[in-house]
Design an enzyme around this catalytic site. Sequence first.
Site, PDB file in Angstrom:
ATOM      1  CG  HIS A   1      -1.951  -1.148   1.107  1.00 41.74           C
ATOM      2  ND1 HIS A   1      -2.446  -1.802   2.222  1.00 41.74           N
ATOM      3  CD2 HIS A   1      -2.522  -1.770   0.037  1.00 41.74           C
ATOM      4  CE1 HIS A   1      -3.280  -2.759   1.837  1.00 41.74           C
ATOM      5  NE2 HIS A   1      -3.332  -2.759   0.521  1.00 41.74           N
TER       6      HIS A   1
ATOM      7  N   GLY B   1      -0.888  -9.803  12.503  1.00 40.37           N
ATOM      8  CA  GLY B   1      -1.558  -8.532  12.767  1.00 40.37           C
ATOM      9  C   GLY B   1      -2.421  -8.003  11.640  1.00 40.37           C
TER      10      GLY B   1
ATOM     11  CB  SER C   1      -8.736  -7.791  10.371  1.00 41.91           C
ATOM     12  OG  SER C   1      -8.670  -6.763   9.398  1.00 41.91           O
TER      13      SER C   1
END
Length: 228
Positions: free
Chosen positions: A106, A171, A173
């Site tokens: 990202h 870490g 989701s």
Amino acid sequence: MPKQKLVVLTGAGISAESGLRTFRDSDGLWEGYNIEDVATPRAWRRDPQLVLNFYNMRRKDVLAAQPNIAHKTLADLQAHFDVYIITQNIDDLHERAGSKKVLHLHGEIIKMRSDKDTNKLYEIRGDIMLGQKAADGGQFRPHVVWFEEPVPMIEDAIPILYDADIFVLVGTSLVVYPAAGLVDYVKEKVNKYVIDKRIPPVSRYKNIIPIEKPATEGVLDLLKMLEI
């Protein structure tokens, strides 16, 4: 004998323990801002100053933060494995901890680029100012992938994951796509260690080894399981 290839996919949970909050901490708000107001192409067109202010603050936060034991332990694994880090995070904490092979899905907050050219990158550690232009005349913007933008580094990540001998998820989701779909490219036979305070939905995958702990504690359990 060549080292085994250990591929780690990290998300916001690993950096949260260094004090970097994410929008998912507070019901769609990121440090008090609505995501659609600061992290979309529409927001950039509507109010570039607000977007720049937001990311200038995020950059200060990142530069003030320090790698935690989870970042450092993953870097230490390079002594035993051929380690590749694929991260959804825009901070540079993996690099500062010593990891050599880091792919940012990202983007990176300490880089900027023209809003006309996605390829030429410039390091930035201060603020990006409105009116600060690249050579092509485009306004400089943070080198981050906003919501509703394509994620070009996904194509580079896929073959790395496909070749993994060991896979570790830390870490994340697994709700932000396309990054969440990357686990699909890890071969079925590969052991998949999943470290998170709340184990994400991974029941459809084989050879899952859950470690339901924060990143800083979970990576230490990982070391024991890997017999290091």
